[in-house]
Motif scaffolding. Sequence first.
Motif, mmCIF file in Angstrom:
data_model
loop_
_atom_site.group_PDB
_atom_site.id
_atom_site.type_symbol
_atom_site.label_atom_id
_atom_site.label_comp_id
_atom_site.label_asym_id
_atom_site.label_seq_id
_atom_site.Cartn_x
_atom_site.Cartn_y
_atom_site.Cartn_z
ATOM 1 N N MET A 160 36.680 71.875 38.766
ATOM 2 C CA MET A 160 38.240 71.602 38.717
ATOM 3 C C MET A 160 38.258 70.442 39.524
ATOM 4 S SD MET A 160 40.414 74.829 38.628
ATOM 5 C CE MET A 160 39.715 76.468 37.429
ATOM 6 N N PHE A 161 37.880 70.447 40.690
ATOM 7 C CA PHE A 161 38.090 69.395 41.761
ATOM 8 C C PHE A 161 37.335 68.110 41.444
ATOM 9 C CE2 PHE A 161 36.786 67.439 46.009
ATOM 10 C CZ PHE A 161 38.423 67.425 46.654
ATOM 11 N N TYR A 162 35.920 68.195 41.011
ATOM 12 C CA TYR A 162 35.133 67.165 40.514
ATOM 13 C C TYR A 162 35.792 66.595 39.356
ATOM 14 C CZ TYR A 162 31.125 64.384 39.386
ATOM 15 O OH TYR A 162 30.472 63.328 39.291
ATOM 16 N N SER A 163 36.547 67.257 38.496
ATOM 17 C CA SER A 163 36.906 66.430 37.146
ATOM 18 C C SER A 163 38.238 65.665 37.666
ATOM 19 C CB SER A 163 37.685 67.730 36.402
ATOM 20 O OG SER A 163 38.440 67.104 35.232
ATOM 21 N N GLY A 164 38.814 65.729 38.844
ATOM 22 C CA GLY A 164 39.740 64.945 39.309
ATOM 23 C C GLY A 164 39.068 63.882 39.778
ATOM 24 N N MET A 165 37.908 63.998 40.587
ATOM 25 C CA MET A 165 37.065 63.224 41.623
ATOM 26 C C MET A 165 36.547 62.092 40.517
ATOM 27 S SD MET A 165 35.449 65.177 44.697
ATOM 28 C CE MET A 165 34.700 63.700 45.186
ATOM 29 N N GLU A 166 36.310 62.674 39.430
ATOM 30 C CA GLU A 166 35.202 61.583 38.759
ATOM 31 C C GLU A 166 36.037 60.657 37.787
ATOM 32 O OE1 GLU A 166 34.768 61.426 35.297
ATOM 33 O OE2 GLU A 166 36.049 63.248 34.756
ATOM 34 N N GLN A 167 37.260 61.159 37.566
ATOM 35 C CA GLN A 167 38.318 60.114 36.732
ATOM 36 C C GLN A 167 38.859 59.277 37.743
ATOM 37 O OE1 GLN A 167 41.459 62.377 34.348
ATOM 38 N NE2 GLN A 167 40.095 64.092 34.659
ATOM 39 N N SER A 168 39.092 59.685 38.819
ATOM 40 C CA SER A 168 39.497 58.366 40.018
ATOM 41 C C SER A 168 38.572 57.519 40.304
ATOM 42 C CB SER A 168 40.085 59.286 41.402
ATOM 43 O OG SER A 168 41.185 60.206 40.957
ATOM 44 N N PHE A 169 37.008 58.047 40.183
ATOM 45 C CA PHE A 169 36.179 57.162 40.516
ATOM 46 C C PHE A 169 35.978 56.059 39.750
ATOM 47 C CE2 PHE A 169 31.830 55.877 39.022
ATOM 48 C CZ PHE A 169 31.293 55.328 40.197
ATOM 49 N N VAL A 170 36.218 56.405 38.328
ATOM 50 C CA VAL A 170 36.340 55.332 37.511
ATOM 51 C C VAL A 170 37.487 54.140 37.417
ATOM 52 C CG1 VAL A 170 36.645 54.970 34.776
ATOM 53 C CG2 VAL A 170 35.050 56.826 35.623
ATOM 54 N N PHE A 171 38.735 54.935 37.593
ATOM 55 C CA PHE A 171 39.648 53.851 37.836
ATOM 56 C C PHE A 171 40.053 53.519 39.196
ATOM 57 C CE2 PHE A 171 40.696 57.191 34.502
ATOM 58 C CZ PHE A 171 40.807 56.277 33.530
ATOM 59 N N SER A 172 39.272 53.829 40.236
ATOM 60 C CA SER A 172 39.582 53.160 41.648
ATOM 61 C C SER A 172 38.325 52.500 41.956
ATOM 62 C CB SER A 172 39.875 54.508 42.392
ATOM 63 O OG SER A 172 39.986 53.761 43.843
ATOM 64 N N ASP A 173 37.217 53.273 42.043
ATOM 65 C CA ASP A 173 35.944 52.712 42.795
ATOM 66 C C ASP A 173 35.188 51.857 41.712
ATOM 67 O OD1 ASP A 173 36.333 54.240 45.047
ATOM 68 O OD2 ASP A 173 35.248 55.866 44.245
ATOM 69 N N PHE A 174 34.881 52.370 40.441
ATOM 70 C CA PHE A 174 34.367 51.577 39.632
ATOM 71 C C PHE A 174 34.996 50.137 39.311
ATOM 72 C CE2 PHE A 174 32.755 50.689 35.024
ATOM 73 C CZ PHE A 174 31.451 50.586 35.437
ATOM 74 N N THR A 175 36.245 50.276 39.078
ATOM 75 C CA THR A 175 36.917 48.883 38.780
ATOM 76 C C THR A 175 36.828 47.692 39.960
ATOM 77 O OG1 THR A 175 39.233 49.886 39.259
ATOM 78 C CG2 THR A 175 38.266 50.036 37.102
ATOM 79 N N THR A 176 37.222 48.556 41.184
ATOM 80 C CA THR A 176 37.540 47.891 42.348
ATOM 81 C C THR A 176 36.073 47.077 43.071
ATOM 82 O OG1 THR A 176 39.259 48.966 42.837
ATOM 83 C CG2 THR A 176 38.440 47.456 44.649
#
Length: 323
Positions: free
Chosen positions: A117-133
């Motif tokens: 559950m925790f990683y599910s939130g992390m990986e979505q934020s990776f796309v919209f935060s780290d991958f984009t930035t």
Amino acid sequence: MGLFNGMFFCIFQGTQIVGNALSSVILMYGGKNKKEARLVLFVTFLVIASGGVALFLLLGKEETQEQKQNNLAKARGDEEALLAQKKTSPITAVFHNLGRVAKLLLDPKLFLMIPSMFYSGMEQSFVFSDFTTDVIQPAKGVNWIGFVLVAFGACDAVGSVIMGKLGDKFSKTLYLLVGFLCHISVFAFLVIFFRIKGKDDALDYMGDHIWILFVLSGVLGVADSCWTTFPPVIASVLFIDNTEAAFSHVKFWQALGSVCVFVWSGHLALETKIFIYTGVLTVQVLCVCILHFGFHSIDEKEHRVEYESVGGDAVRKPAPINQ
């Protein structure tokens, strides 16, 4: 249940295709300068969001579970049940539900599902935060973020349906296998490619060969279709008699994972963050394997939900499927 969740997330993620494409078009052609284009983008999304809220408010009032139980008790002439329900105050009901959620923490099956559950939130934020930035913006510019993420949304939507169907037909361990391989491949590519060419040269190369960004975005979309669908599907299998509390935990730990990513996003290097994601990904896969082989099979069939008619209303009556 996997196909149901897959279809839901297919429709949900499909909005990214329109939303991301619209944002990039507006940022490119929506104004004379960036400030004006962003204002147009803000107003456009504000109007769309307001329309969505208005449509939601027009929905009719749905009968609550308590009302359905009252109708059932009346139909059966169960005066004791009606009296007990009348004595239950809203505050008591709230604390009762909180107690059910807290009590679930003592279940080892939930404890082993928390990393997923925790990683599910992390990986979505990776796309919209780290991958984009850290990848898309320095490689091609902010105007291309939406176009690249269209590939993410499209692959996410299609992958949700396909993985849901395959998970129901074969094994839910496919979510783990496909999600793990997709994320590990993207993480390994970014780390190795940046180290071989240097980060600046690697980003320039991606900007000149933009198909690389679209491929990475698509692979991340397939992975997200696995990790977004997996927790609610498994929660419905493991906690069939306490699904409300289980889904509360799913959303709570997903939200906490997202918060952690946005907190450290601006303070850590991309490579460091990738190592953190890889570590959490590995831990959550190991925990699910322990759960599957040591405690409870994640491939156990769900209970079929049947309904009986009471006073013209459909009342939920769970019944196990005969194996």
